[in-house]
Motif scaffolding. Structure first.
Motif, short mmCIF file in Angstrom:
data_model
loop_
_atom_site.label_atom_id
_atom_site.label_comp_id
_atom_site.label_asym_id
_atom_site.label_seq_id
_atom_site.Cartn_x
_atom_site.Cartn_y
_atom_site.Cartn_z
N PRO A 109 48.38 28.87 33.47
CA PRO A 109 47.76 29.05 34.79
C PRO A 109 48.72 29.62 35.83
O PRO A 109 48.34 30.46 36.65
N LEU A 110 49.99 29.18 35.78
CA LEU A 110 50.96 29.66 36.76
C LEU A 110 51.21 31.16 36.61
O LEU A 110 51.47 31.85 37.60
N ASP A 111 51.13 31.68 35.39
CA ASP A 111 51.33 33.11 35.17
C ASP A 111 50.27 33.94 35.90
O ASP A 111 50.57 34.99 36.46
N THR A 112 49.02 33.47 35.88
CA THR A 112 47.96 34.20 36.57
C THR A 112 48.18 34.22 38.08
O THR A 112 47.90 35.21 38.75
N LEU A 113 48.71 33.12 38.61
CA LEU A 113 49.01 33.06 40.04
C LEU A 113 50.11 34.04 40.42
O LEU A 113 50.00 34.77 41.41
N VAL A 114 51.18 34.04 39.64
CA VAL A 114 52.31 34.93 39.93
C VAL A 114 51.89 36.39 39.84
O VAL A 114 52.24 37.20 40.70
N ALA A 115 51.11 36.73 38.83
CA ALA A 115 50.68 38.12 38.65
C ALA A 115 49.81 38.59 39.82
O ALA A 115 50.04 39.68 40.37
N THR A 116 48.84 37.79 40.20
CA THR A 116 47.96 38.17 41.31
C THR A 116 48.74 38.24 42.62
O THR A 116 48.53 39.13 43.44
N PHE A 117 49.66 37.29 42.80
CA PHE A 117 50.49 37.28 44.01
C PHE A 117 51.32 38.55 44.11
O PHE A 117 51.43 39.16 45.19
N LEU A 118 51.94 38.98 43.02
CA LEU A 118 52.76 40.20 43.03
C LEU A 118 51.93 41.42 43.38
O LEU A 118 52.35 42.28 44.16
N LEU A 119 50.73 41.50 42.82
CA LEU A 119 49.85 42.64 43.11
C LEU A 119 49.42 42.64 44.58
O LEU A 119 49.54 43.67 45.26
N GLU A 120 48.95 41.51 45.07
CA GLU A 120 48.47 41.45 46.45
C GLU A 120 49.60 41.64 47.45
O GLU A 120 49.42 42.27 48.50
N THR A 121 50.78 41.12 47.14
CA THR A 121 51.93 41.31 48.02
C THR A 121 52.29 42.78 48.13
O THR A 121 52.54 43.30 49.23
N THR A 122 52.29 43.47 47.00
CA THR A 122 52.60 44.90 47.00
C THR A 122 51.59 45.67 47.86
O THR A 122 51.96 46.53 48.67
N ILE A 123 50.32 45.36 47.68
CA ILE A 123 49.26 46.04 48.43
C ILE A 123 49.43 45.82 49.94
O ILE A 123 49.41 46.77 50.73
N TRP A 124 49.63 44.55 50.34
CA TRP A 124 49.71 44.25 51.77
C TRP A 124 51.00 44.76 52.40
O TRP A 124 51.01 45.13 53.59
N LEU A 125 52.09 44.80 51.66
CA LEU A 125 53.33 45.36 52.22
C LEU A 125 53.18 46.85 52.46
O LEU A 125 53.68 47.38 53.47
N ILE A 126 52.48 47.54 51.56
CA ILE A 126 52.23 48.97 51.76
C ILE A 126 51.36 49.19 53.00
O ILE A 126 51.65 50.05 53.85
N ILE A 127 50.30 48.39 53.12
CA ILE A 127 49.38 48.53 54.26
C ILE A 127 50.09 48.21 55.57
O ILE A 127 49.95 48.93 56.57
N CYS A 128 50.86 47.13 55.59
CA CYS A 128 51.61 46.76 56.79
C CYS A 128 52.58 47.87 57.19
O CYS A 128 52.69 48.21 58.37
N SER A 129 53.26 48.44 56.21
CA SER A 129 54.21 49.53 56.49
C SER A 129 53.50 50.73 57.09
O SER A 129 53.99 51.33 58.06
N LEU A 130 52.33 51.08 56.54
CA LEU A 130 51.58 52.23 57.05
C LEU A 130 51.17 52.02 58.51
O LEU A 130 51.33 52.93 59.34
N PHE A 131 50.67 50.84 58.83
CA PHE A 131 50.22 50.56 60.18
C PHE A 131 51.39 50.51 61.17
O PHE A 131 51.31 51.05 62.28
N MET A 132 52.48 49.85 60.78
CA MET A 132 53.60 49.70 61.70
C MET A 132 54.32 51.03 61.92
O MET A 132 54.74 51.34 63.04
N VAL A 133 54.45 51.83 60.88
CA VAL A 133 55.05 53.17 61.03
C VAL A 133 54.15 54.05 61.89
O VAL A 133 54.62 54.78 62.77
N GLY A 134 52.84 53.97 61.63
CA GLY A 134 51.90 54.75 62.43
C GLY A 134 51.94 54.37 63.90
O GLY A 134 51.90 55.23 64.78
N LEU A 135 52.07 53.07 64.18
CA LEU A 135 52.15 52.61 65.57
C LEU A 135 53.45 53.06 66.21
O LEU A 135 53.46 53.46 67.38
N ALA A 136 54.54 53.01 65.47
CA ALA A 136 55.83 53.46 66.00
C ALA A 136 55.80 54.94 66.35
O ALA A 136 56.35 55.36 67.39
#
Length: 263
Positions: A109-136
């Motif tokens: 079960p822990l493996d499924t949590l880690v895998a999903t977390f890594l994917l979602e973290t990557t997605i949200w870091l990309i989105i956050c970077s796009l918005f913050m760079v665009g605002l800058a």
């Protein structure tokens, strides 16, 4: 003897890395399939939050809660909350979403949590970077004025998101209707997280209630990196301590009730 002892450990780590990598790919395919609309929607969602607030702000001709730019204030609040809750929400459903995979001996079960977390973290870091760079670029100035504080805040947000998700995923697998209870809390948590107001300006009694909301500390930690003199209602030790307690409880429960969770 030392080499013999190290070999099984290194082999187990490699096998575990392969399992998690395969689960990341499976989660990505499930998340987006062959369509790009899923990723576009993730971009639209925070933009919609910001747009609605700015529309209300313009119509009411309200003052900016802090600083000289309403867009920066609300964007920092939206990402402080939505990134934390977005990552944790998807991660806490990982066990249920990957239930068929748990029949394989190598998948825990822990493996499924880690895998999903890594994917979602990557997605949200990309989105956050796009918005913050665009605002800058649009403001023609730096929006992250304390890069070190920003890095610490992001690490704390991700730590809390994973800990919160791990605890909720374990409880959802053990307690009926727990997931429904979590869904009911999402809107109150957002409204009480300081996304649309400055918590430090609230009455002391209200501040005492807000202080217990961990998402508020995620928002405030995010904002402290975007302003030179932001007065935050922030307790770093509370957020980190709560994250550690939730993660510890999740790991203990997962180990004790692993068979029940899998079944």
């Amino acid at each position: 003897m030392a080499l013999l002892a190290e070999k099984p450990l290194s082999y187990a780590l490699r096998e575990n890395a392969r399992v998690i990598s395969a689960l990341v790919v499976r989660s990505a395919v499930t998340r987006f399939g062959e369509s790009r609309l899923g990723f576009i929607w993730i971009l639209i969602e925070p933009a919609a939050y910001v747009g609605i607030f700015l529309l209300i702000h313009t119509q009411l001709k309200a003052h900016v809660p802090f600083g000289d730019n309403a867009l920066l204030f609300i964007l920092a609040g939206v990402f402080g909350f939505r990134m934390t809750r977005g990552i944790s929400r998807k991660t806490e459903r990982a066990i249920i979403s990957n239930q068929p995979m748990l029949t394989y001996p190598l998948v825990r079960p822990l493996d499924t949590l880690v895998a999903t977390f890594l994917l979602e973290t990557t997605i949200w870091l990309i989105i956050c970077s796009l918005f913050m760079v665009g605002l800058a670029i649009s403001l023609d100035r730096d929006v992250i004025v304390y890069p070190g504080e920003f890095a610490e805040g992001m690490a704390a947000i991700l730590y809390f998101a994973f800990s919160f998700a791990a605890f909720n995923a374990t409880m959802s697998a053990l307690v009926p209707r727990y997931d429904t209870f979590l869904s009911m809390l999402s809107m109150p948590l957002m409204l009480l997280s300081g996304v649309f107001f400055m918590p430090a300006e609230m009455p002391p009694g209200f501040q005492a209630v807000l202080w217990w909301n961990p998402f508020l500390h995620c928002v405030e930690w995010f904002r402290t990196s975007t302003y030179l003199d932001y007065h935050a209602l922030l307790s770093k030790s509370y957020l980190l301590g709560l994250s550690t307690a939730l993660l510890t409880a999740a790991l203990v429960l997962e180990r004790l009730f692993r068979r029940k969770i899998i079944d």
